[in-house]
Design a protein around this motif. Structure first.
Motif, PDB file in Angstrom:
ATOM      1  N   UNK A 408       0.841  -1.199   0.000  1.00 27.16           N
ATOM      2  CA  UNK A 408       0.000   0.000   0.000  1.00 27.16           C
ATOM      3  C   UNK A 408       0.873   1.245   0.000  1.00 27.16           C
ATOM      4  N   UNK A 409       1.888   1.240   0.853  1.00 28.91           N
ATOM      5  CA  UNK A 409       2.782   2.384   0.978  1.00 28.91           C
ATOM      6  C   UNK A 409       4.161   2.147   0.362  1.00 28.91           C
ATOM      7  N   UNK A 410       4.603   0.908   0.401  1.00 30.63           N
ATOM      8  CA  UNK A 410       5.946   0.604  -0.085  1.00 30.63           C
ATOM      9  C   UNK A 410       5.972  -0.828  -0.590  1.00 30.63           C
ATOM     10  N   UNK A 411       7.057  -1.176  -1.299  1.00 32.05           N
ATOM     11  CA  UNK A 411       7.189  -2.517  -1.870  1.00 32.05           C
ATOM     12  C   UNK A 411       8.649  -2.938  -1.841  1.00 32.05           C
ATOM     13  N   UNK A 412       8.868  -4.251  -1.962  1.00 39.92           N
ATOM     14  CA  UNK A 412      10.237  -4.772  -1.982  1.00 39.92           C
ATOM     15  C   UNK A 412      10.865  -4.525  -3.350  1.00 39.92           C
ATOM     16  N   UNK A 413      12.180  -4.298  -3.338  1.00 34.83           N
ATOM     17  CA  UNK A 413      12.932  -4.159  -4.582  1.00 34.83           C
ATOM     18  C   UNK A 413      13.653  -5.473  -4.858  1.00 34.83           C
ATOM     19  N   UNK A 414      14.252  -5.579  -6.017  1.00 38.49           N
ATOM     20  CA  UNK A 414      14.923  -6.824  -6.411  1.00 38.49           C
ATOM     21  C   UNK A 414      16.058  -7.192  -5.465  1.00 38.49           C
ATOM     22  N   UNK A 415      16.674  -6.183  -4.851  1.00 38.41           N
ATOM     23  CA  UNK A 415      17.800  -6.458  -3.952  1.00 38.41           C
ATOM     24  C   UNK A 415      17.354  -6.679  -2.502  1.00 38.41           C
ATOM     25  N   UNK A 416      16.037  -6.816  -2.277  1.00 39.07           N
ATOM     26  CA  UNK A 416      15.531  -7.116  -0.946  1.00 39.07           C
ATOM     27  C   UNK A 416      15.321  -5.912  -0.057  1.00 39.07           C
ATOM     28  N   UNK A 417      15.543  -4.722  -0.587  1.00 43.08           N
ATOM     29  CA  UNK A 417      15.299  -3.513   0.199  1.00 43.08           C
ATOM     30  C   UNK A 417      13.883  -3.018  -0.104  1.00 43.08           C
ATOM     31  N   UNK A 418      13.555  -1.835   0.368  1.00 47.74           N
ATOM     32  CA  UNK A 418      12.214  -1.298   0.154  1.00 47.74           C
ATOM     33  C   UNK A 418      12.268  -0.015  -0.662  1.00 47.74           C
ATOM     34  N   UNK A 419      11.159   0.259  -1.339  1.00 49.35           N
ATOM     35  CA  UNK A 419      10.995   1.563  -1.989  1.00 49.35           C
ATOM     36  C   UNK A 419       9.541   1.973  -1.845  1.00 49.35           C
ATOM     37  N   UNK A 420       9.317   3.253  -1.774  1.00 48.37           N
ATOM     38  CA  UNK A 420       7.962   3.779  -1.734  1.00 48.37           C
ATOM     39  C   UNK A 420       7.317   3.544  -3.095  1.00 48.37           C
ATOM     40  N   UNK A 421       6.045   3.189  -3.091  1.00 50.13           N
ATOM     41  CA  UNK A 421       5.358   2.968  -4.356  1.00 50.13           C
ATOM     42  C   UNK A 421       5.275   4.274  -5.134  1.00 50.13           C
ATOM     43  N   UNK A 422       5.225   4.163  -6.448  1.00 51.57           N
ATOM     44  CA  UNK A 422       5.267   5.359  -7.297  1.00 51.57           C
ATOM     45  C   UNK A 422       4.122   6.311  -6.986  1.00 51.57           C
ATOM     46  N   UNK A 423       2.948   5.747  -6.754  1.00 53.03           N
ATOM     47  CA  UNK A 423       1.789   6.594  -6.463  1.00 53.03           C
ATOM     48  C   UNK A 423       1.609   6.815  -4.964  1.00 53.03           C
ATOM     49  N   UNK A 424       2.623   6.423  -4.219  1.00 52.94           N
ATOM     50  CA  UNK A 424       2.451   6.383  -2.767  1.00 52.94           C
ATOM     51  C   UNK A 424       3.004   7.552  -1.998  1.00 52.94           C
ATOM     52  N   UNK A 425       2.942   8.731  -2.549  1.00 55.16           N
ATOM     53  CA  UNK A 425       3.539   9.874  -1.870  1.00 55.16           C
ATOM     54  C   UNK A 425       2.531  10.715  -1.098  1.00 55.16           C
ATOM     55  N   UNK A 426       1.248  10.453  -1.273  1.00 53.91           N
ATOM     56  CA  UNK A 426       0.257  11.385  -0.732  1.00 53.91           C
ATOM     57  C   UNK A 426      -0.790  10.729   0.155  1.00 53.91           C
ATOM     58  N   UNK A 427      -0.533   9.515   0.637  1.00 54.16           N
ATOM     59  CA  UNK A 427      -1.522   8.852   1.501  1.00 54.16           C
ATOM     60  C   UNK A 427      -1.789   9.678   2.751  1.00 54.16           C
TER      61      UNK A 427
END
Length: 592
Positions: A408-427
């Motif tokens: 909902x707010x973030x997702x896993x990246x290929x290297x196992x870290x996290x990133x905020x979702x592209x549309x997830x800046x204004x929740x």
């Protein structure tokens, strides 16, 4: 009592989720979140000590909470999360909502609540009163909290040696950073001048040498940008009264930091600098008076929001969200408006240094920052409360509190870290609707109303090796290379504001001190209350005085009147407290 600038003030915690995401990366998106990873609360789960914990019966935990800005049952997505995992309902009692009398009434009755989030000074009162549970063994038998016992919890509790001579663990300090006692990890000081970057550039981005230059640039910005695109009035400076509880105007207190003087929480009559110099608030050369003069001059120039004397913080927050304010000074205020998408267009709030400032900044809160989590001595089912507290500092609990839902707010990246979702800046800003199966309602509405943490987001997630604070995720740093960020870095030849202030010798980082400074006698408490109310009320009158002559008259009268209220007695107590801070800072620097 905490000496750390970040969030020592109980009301500052009002938007702690915003603080965590302050640099334009508040998260949220429309995709469905993952469901909670662990247990149904219907089954019995073994505690870390091996004793089964029965979750079959619903448990309502009364949370007496100085940090909360909300009173009542925790609802929304966080409420559902806690209910599903632990079969617990959190019922929050908030002195900020109900009034300070709530503490007196409930402590006099011998039962503050089940879970307590209280100030250090209150902890010192409640231990000998028998209203706090000894949790030494309970903490040692936890999975996650036990990791922090030796380096953080024991030293903190040992500082209360007058009421805790055996060094038991009665409380867990709040917002503990797992860095070092002298590290400052954040990209911008807690209090420094911040303005909308595009508006500042729009008036030529003049160099600011002093506060007079600041007022002049605010005047220029006001003239060029009088209203938002949808017609709402823009104000250069907005003030609010409802956070004033440390002996004067809170809005004055934090701008004093720009010029090297802080007013530690619980000290109401003086300010001190990094060298240990102490200056009474009512001294004619005090930084407190200098900042009052700044606001007075600003008002004379038509730069102060006319709503200031009547509005509360909630109204200010609304204005920040709408980009209706030109001068910000708390680092986390940027999060109300900033986003990566806006940053791509050079739009957002950013640090604008003033050349003659020398900021005082407390280091990371290695030992916490002035409040504690504790369990009331009459708590219902303390084992379940302790299980909940242990979960709060687990990777799962930390992620939910600081960053919301994975997916909902973030997702896993290929290297196992996290990133905020592209549309997830204004929740947070848009209060994005949460799917019904996760509690429904708006994302911001459903965030944790506990409004405080044991471990801060300056602790590393063991699964990613990065801070829980998503500003410092490698993915965020990369994504935040926006037009705004690049232009700012080019303008100031620095990576971020802290880097700039360090390079230019414009900041003093002092060790964070988290200890008890002692409780006032009833006589001092009474005098302090009367003096604080008088100073606050007079300070507001001075800001809105009709003339410099009236400003000066009010100041002179205040100096005389507070002397009659016992100023020198309270000042003597505060001086002793400040001397303890200075001594402990020196010891921290020396590695003791």
């Amino acid at each position: 009592m905490s000496m750390r600038s970040k969030a020592v003030k109980k009301s500052v915690l009002i938007l702690i989720a915003c603080l965590f995401q302050a640099a334009a990366v508040l998260a949220g998106c429309e995709s469905a979140p993952k469901s909670p990873e662990t247990s149904s609360a219907e089954s019995s789960q073994p505690s870390q000590a091996g004793t089964p914990i029965d979750h079959s019966k619903p448990l309502t935990v009364t949370v007496f909470n100085n940090a909360a800005n909300y009173q009542g049952e925790q609802t929304g997505w966080y409420g559902k999360l806690v209910k599903d995992k632990f079969n617990i309902t959190l019922n929050i009692l908030a002195p900020q909502v109900a009034g300070d009398q709530l503490y007196k009434t409930r402590s006099a009755a011998g039962d503050l609540g089940d879970l307590l989030i209280i100030d250090n000074s209150q902890l010192e009162e409640l231990i000998p009163a028998g209203l706090i549970m000894d949790i030494t063994d309970k903490v040692k038998n936890t999975k996650y909290l036990s990791q922090y016992v030796d380096n953080h919890f024991k030293p903190f509790n040992a500082a209360f040696d007058k009421v805790n001579p055996s060094g038991k663990i009665y409380a867990l300090p709040t917002f503990v950073a797992d860095t070092s006692p002298t590290t400052f990890s954040e990209e911008i000081p807690y209090s420094s001048p911040i303005m909308p970057w595009d508006y500042y550039k729009g008036v030529g981005a003049p160099k600011l040498n002093n506060l007079t230059d600041l007022l002049n640039v605010l005047k220029s910005m006001q003239a060029k940008y009088p209203k938002t695109p949808d017609g709402k009035p823009i104000v250069p400076i907005t003030l609010w009264k409802d956070w004033d509880n440390n002996g004067g105007m809170e809005n004055v207190r934090w701008l004093s930091n720009w010029y090297g003087y802080e007013q530690p929480d619980g000290i109401t009559t003086l300010q001190l600098n990094a060298k240990g110099d102490m200056v009474p608030l009512i001294d004619d050369n005090s930084m407190y008076k200098k900042i009052l003069q700044f606001y007075f001059t600003a008002n004379q120039m038509g730069l102060v929001d006319p709503d200031s004397a009547s509005q509360d913080w909630n109204k200010v927050a609304e204005k920040l969200t709408n980009k209706q304010v030109l001068l910000l000074w708390y680092s986390w205020q940027r999060g109300f408006y900033n986003s990566i998408e806006r940053g791509k267009n050079g739009d957002g709030n950013a640090a604008v240094p003033i050349a003659d400032t020398r900021i005082i900044q407390n280091s990371d809160a290695y030992y916490g920052n002035g409040r504690v989590f504790a369990i009331g001595s009459k708590a219902k089912d303390p084992a379940r409360i302790m299980e909940f507290l242990d979960w709060i500092v687990s990777p799962e609990g930390m992620r939910y509190y600081t960053n919301g839902f994975e997916g909902f707010n973030y997702e896993k990246t290929a290297d196992g870290k996290f990133r905020l979702t592209e549309a997830g800046q204004t929740a947070f800003q848009k209060n994005t609707p949460v799917p019904a199966q996760y509690g429904g309602g708006g994302y911001q509405d459903g965030q944790s109303k506990i409004n405080s943490m044991i471990m801060s987001d300056f602790v590393k997630d063991p699964d990613t090796g990065e801070f829980y604070n998503n500003n410092y995720w490698s993915s965020t740093i990369e994504a935040n290379k926006t037009a705004l960020t690049i232009d700012w870095q080019k303008t100031y030849n620095a990576t971020n504001a802290t880097d700039y202030y360090l390079k230019n010798n414009m900041i003093d980082i002092v060790p964070n001190i988290n200890t008890s400074l002692g409780t006032d006698s009833s006589d001092i408490k009474n005098k302090r209350s009367q003096i604080s109310n008088y100073v606050k009320n007079t300070s507001w009158k001075m800001v809105f005085a009709k003339s410099q002559a009236e400003f000066d008259q009010l100041w002179a009268k205040m100096k005389t009147d507070v002397a009659g209220l016992g100023w020198n007695d309270v000042l003597a107590v505060d001086t002793a407290k400040a001397q303890k801070i200075v001594k402990m800072r020196a010891e921290a620097k020396a590695g003791k």
